[in-house]
Design an enzyme around this catalytic site. Sequence first.
Site, PDB file in Angstrom:
ATOM      1  N   HIS A  58       0.827  -1.351  -0.092  1.00 52.45           N
ATOM      2  CA  HIS A  58       0.037   0.001  -0.019  1.00 52.45           C
ATOM      3  C   HIS A  58       0.931   1.268  -0.002  1.00 52.45           C
ATOM      4  O   HIS A  58       1.882   1.251   0.870  1.00 52.45           O
ATOM      5  CB  HIS A  58      -0.852  -0.059   0.974  1.00 52.45           C
ATOM      6  CG  HIS A  58      -0.479   0.161   2.425  1.00 52.45           C
ATOM      7  ND1 HIS A  58      -0.195   1.439   3.296  1.00 52.45           N
ATOM      8  CD2 HIS A  58       0.092  -0.686   3.500  1.00 52.45           C
ATOM      9  CE1 HIS A  58       0.273   1.226   4.445  1.00 52.45           C
ATOM     10  NE2 HIS A  58       0.414  -0.264   4.589  1.00 52.45           N
ATOM     11  N   ASP A 177       5.886   2.822   6.783  1.00 48.85           N
ATOM     12  CA  ASP A 177       4.925   1.742   6.492  1.00 48.85           C
ATOM     13  C   ASP A 177       3.950   2.724   5.771  1.00 48.85           C
ATOM     14  O   ASP A 177       3.206   3.633   6.258  1.00 48.85           O
ATOM     15  CB  ASP A 177       4.156   1.678   7.945  1.00 48.85           C
ATOM     16  CG  ASP A 177       2.909   0.838   7.743  1.00 48.85           C
ATOM     17  OD1 ASP A 177       2.622   0.295   6.770  1.00 48.85           O
ATOM     18  OD2 ASP A 177       1.928   0.807   8.742  1.00 48.85           O
ATOM     19  N   GLU A 211      -5.308   0.963   2.779  1.00 49.20           N
ATOM     20  CA  GLU A 211      -5.001  -0.037   3.778  1.00 49.20           C
ATOM     21  C   GLU A 211      -5.034   0.552   5.352  1.00 49.20           C
ATOM     22  O   GLU A 211      -5.412  -0.222   5.938  1.00 49.20           O
ATOM     23  CB  GLU A 211      -3.673  -0.677   3.469  1.00 49.20           C
ATOM     24  CG  GLU A 211      -3.354  -1.951   4.097  1.00 49.20           C
ATOM     25  CD  GLU A 211      -2.745  -1.616   5.619  1.00 49.20           C
ATOM     26  OE1 GLU A 211      -2.634  -2.686   6.329  1.00 49.20           O
ATOM     27  OE2 GLU A 211      -2.355  -0.601   5.862  1.00 49.20           O
ATOM     28  N   GLU A 212      -4.384   1.597   5.377  1.00 47.53           N
ATOM     29  CA  GLU A 212      -4.622   2.252   6.771  1.00 47.53           C
ATOM     30  C   GLU A 212      -5.682   2.622   7.220  1.00 47.53           C
ATOM     31  O   GLU A 212      -6.209   2.865   8.353  1.00 47.53           O
ATOM     32  CB  GLU A 212      -3.815   3.589   6.647  1.00 47.53           C
ATOM     33  CG  GLU A 212      -2.170   3.390   6.206  1.00 47.53           C
ATOM     34  CD  GLU A 212      -1.387   2.867   7.355  1.00 47.53           C
ATOM     35  OE1 GLU A 212      -2.348   2.339   8.433  1.00 47.53           O
ATOM     36  OE2 GLU A 212      -0.419   2.388   7.305  1.00 47.53           O
ATOM     37  N   ASP A 232       4.135  -5.560   3.765  1.00 47.29           N
ATOM     38  CA  ASP A 232       4.066  -4.455   5.145  1.00 47.29           C
ATOM     39  C   ASP A 232       4.926  -4.302   5.999  1.00 47.29           C
ATOM     40  O   ASP A 232       6.110  -5.192   6.243  1.00 47.29           O
ATOM     41  CB  ASP A 232       2.732  -4.831   5.496  1.00 47.29           C
ATOM     42  CG  ASP A 232       1.806  -3.736   5.938  1.00 47.29           C
ATOM     43  OD1 ASP A 232       2.317  -2.413   6.190  1.00 47.29           O
ATOM     44  OD2 ASP A 232       0.629  -3.335   5.575  1.00 47.29           O
ATOM     45  N   HIS A 312       3.915   3.504  13.099  1.00 46.74           N
ATOM     46  CA  HIS A 312       3.041   4.482  13.451  1.00 46.74           C
ATOM     47  C   HIS A 312       3.415   5.351  14.249  1.00 46.74           C
ATOM     48  O   HIS A 312       2.655   6.453  14.843  1.00 46.74           O
ATOM     49  CB  HIS A 312       1.568   4.086  13.714  1.00 46.74           C
ATOM     50  CG  HIS A 312       0.786   3.366  12.350  1.00 46.74           C
ATOM     51  ND1 HIS A 312      -0.558   3.163  12.285  1.00 46.74           N
ATOM     52  CD2 HIS A 312       1.379   2.802  11.182  1.00 46.74           C
ATOM     53  CE1 HIS A 312      -0.872   2.663  11.239  1.00 46.74           C
ATOM     54  NE2 HIS A 312       0.371   2.487  10.677  1.00 46.74           N
TER      55      HIS A 312
END
Length: 373
Positions: A58, A177, A211-212, A232, A312
Amino acid sequence: MLELLRMPSPSGRTDSVMQLVGEHLTKLGVSTTVTRRGVLRATLPGELPGSSRAVAVHADTIGCMVKRLKDNGRLEVVPVGTHSARFAEGAHVTIFVDDLETIYTGTVIPLLSSGHNYGDAVDTQGVGWEHVEVRVDEPVGGAADLAALGIQVGDFVALDASPQVTPNGFVKSRHLDDKAGVAACLAAYKALTEAGVGIPVTAHLLVTIGEEVGVGATHGLDDSVAELVAVDNAVVADGQQSREETVNIGMHDSTGPFDYHLTRRLLALAREHHLPVRRDIYRFYRSDAAPAVESGLELRTALVGFGIDSSHGHERTHLDGVRAVAELLVLYLQSPLTFEEWDATPTGPLEEFPSVTVQPAEPEPEHGPGRWG
């Protein structure tokens, strides 16, 4: 990777980064298509007709969106994707308004951001999105001034990545990410095309954009796809087995176990070719594989990850790990399907279904009727 990291792409505002990914694939001579929603699919044709496989990654990232123009001239924001305001504090941001020619910059700061003014209260205020605001780098004194700049509710606020590569190969940046994953996939496709090696099975690269927010690989593939490997981040933290300098194979995430056979095939490829590899389980995590299965696609799924410390948050990975992911993908795409004949079609007879042979448990010893008859 650095080029991708410097291109803002919070979920919902990914058009520019998809153009960038498409440009790199076009330079490689790889054919691409884009869905109505903006998911990109690049295809390397295989030697055998019929079935195919996919690698999903992603390009969207976490970010923020303007919720309110505040009377003090600051912006109240809400998160796009799941991430804590604890790690947003101090982030430099880019604010995108409807006028595409205009962007603004700013900083996410706590409501009590000056120790000289608030004293010890700066250490006791809470953590959460209601406790931060965006200070815009413009001479504004109130909500009307913000509105005059063209800033509105619903404008995207991207957290600037600020990437840095250390001399010993660590990469520190927001949005590794999954920008590091996109870079690994592009590197794998570049290696295959430049080497001119044939691959047995048509290989799609699916670059997703949601995706997030839980809607990654929901479309863009069809029933011919027998296997999907999601690329990922792999969680590097206390209690986890993943590392930044290795390739990491997810055995299980918050949605359940990955395909037994495909997962172990990837592990075997890594061991056979002496790639450093680790197995891990991720409790609060899902990847593009989950929405693919939830959307009704009948395929095997697996997860290949590059290790990220403080995912994150203040993210860090290592070039060795990203390279190892690319190398495993190159090996995988040159290999046949997990079960060549069976996986060539979506369905088949039960007696031909490949399965793990398990010895039945020893029968319990026979007893008399006993007390309970």
